[in-house]
Design a protein around this motif. Structure first.
Motif, PDB file in Angstrom:
ATOM      1  N   ARG A  94       0.704  -1.264  -0.005  1.00 53.61           N
ATOM      2  CA  ARG A  94      -0.007  -0.016  -0.041  1.00 53.61           C
ATOM      3  C   ARG A  94       0.791   1.470  -0.080  1.00 53.61           C
ATOM      4  O   ARG A  94       0.587   1.929  -0.789  1.00 53.61           O
ATOM      5  CB  ARG A  94      -0.870   0.133   1.222  1.00 53.61           C
ATOM      6  N   ARG A 149      -3.668   8.649   4.134  1.00 52.57           N
ATOM      7  CA  ARG A 149      -5.117   8.333   4.176  1.00 52.57           C
ATOM      8  C   ARG A 149      -5.029   7.534   2.720  1.00 52.57           C
ATOM      9  O   ARG A 149      -6.104   6.745   2.607  1.00 52.57           O
ATOM     10  CB  ARG A 149      -5.759   9.836   3.814  1.00 52.57           C
ATOM     11  N   ARG A 152      -4.043   4.015   3.575  1.00 59.22           N
ATOM     12  CA  ARG A 152      -4.838   3.638   4.751  1.00 59.22           C
ATOM     13  C   ARG A 152      -3.841   3.154   5.765  1.00 59.22           C
ATOM     14  O   ARG A 152      -3.879   1.895   6.613  1.00 59.22           O
ATOM     15  CB  ARG A 152      -5.732   2.410   4.448  1.00 59.22           C
TER      16      ARG A 152
END
Length: 291
Positions: A94, A149, A152
């Motif tokens: 991510r 953000r 996450r």
């Protein structure tokens, strides 16, 4: 139609692990290929693993065109957002995808600014039927909070992944991707010179953990010494003050003693002076008497 597999696009997202691939293959063999493959013209954008499995077992599949792509950057951004929306990828993946997105968005904004604010046109070699709409401008990721953000993740995780992305050798990156070491440990090891990183990764999981531990201890030591330094300075200052006070006390006592001795000497001299006038008068009377 012939589907074109672009190797750069295929490798843009980390491949499935062998276990994940086998699980997907079992699912397709049991239930068929339920999700349509996404194409940009004749270029396969999403579904490389499904496409490979369907061809291997001669299974049918569906395709869908994404008509919003105008450039390869649009394709990359769409792929990133698709994978960021999935739960199956790791925290490290991510973070890396969010960093890639930041680079693309920053380059696009710089290009728009250089061209006077106009969005870039679709490349001449892009598919004619894939440019019927404009891709919405992505959120600028110009702060760590925005990156966190998008991925996450926490701000601290983003900081560590940035460090790994910039400083870690491929061997250390491979170790954190495979789950051999944590993001925290990999960020610590990334502080070491490249040859030490490679040596630790080659030695295996235990050595990587030990290397991370050594880095953390080396960081703590200066802080501990720094924390002890003010206390030591304070103690030294207190000792110096005590020595100064004691020295002054001795000096005052010596001066007091010297002053007392001088007072006694002055008193003795005064007594002697007071006695001399009588002695002088007597001597005068004796010298003036007749023979």
């Amino acid at each position: 139609m012939d589907i074109v597999v672009n190797e750069e696009l295929k490798a843009y997202i980390d491949p499935l692990t062998p276990e994940e691939y086998e699980s997907l293959e079992r699912s397709i063999l049991a239930e068929g290929c339920r999700d349509a493959l996404v194409l940009w013209g004749d270029v396969l954008v999403d579904g490389h693993n499904r496409y490979g499995i369907c061809r291997k077992h001669d299974l049918p599949f569906q395709t869908v065109q994404n008509t919003r792509f105008q450039s390869m950057e649009d394709v990359h951004l769409w792929m990133i957002d698709q994978h960021l929306g999935r739960r199956s990828i790791s925290d490290f993946q991510r973070g890396v995808l969010a960093l890639r997105k930041r680079e693309i968005v920053a380059a696009r904004r710089a290009g728009n600014a250089a061209s006077g604010g106009h969005a870039p046109q679709a490349p001449a070699d892009g598919p004619a039927d894939a440019s019927t709409g404009n891709t919405p401008p992505p959120e600028p990721l110009d702060s760590r909070e925005a990156l966190a953000r998008a991925a996450r993740l926490s701000n601290s995780q983003v900081v560590m992944i940035e460090k790994i992305h910039k400083q870690a050798t491929p061997e250390v990156v491979a170790a954190v991707k495979s789950g051999t070491i944590s993001i925290n440990a990999a960020a610590a090891v990334a502080s070491l010179p490249a040859e030490e990183q490679v040596a630790a990764a080659t030695a295996g999981k235990d050595e990587l953990k030990q290397a991370a531990k050594r880095v953390r201890e080396a960081r703590r030591k200066p802080r501990d010494e720094s924390a002890a330094s003010p206390a030591a300075s304070s103690e030294e200052g207190a000792n110096a003050s005590e020595e100064t006070i004691e020295s002054l006390r001795r000096r005052v006592a010596a001066l007091t003693s010297e002053n007392t001795a001088l007072r006694k000497q002055v008193a003795n001299l005064l007594d002697q002076l007071m006695a001399r006038p009588g002695e002088t008068a007597q001597e005068t009377a004796d010298t003036s008497a007749p023979f």
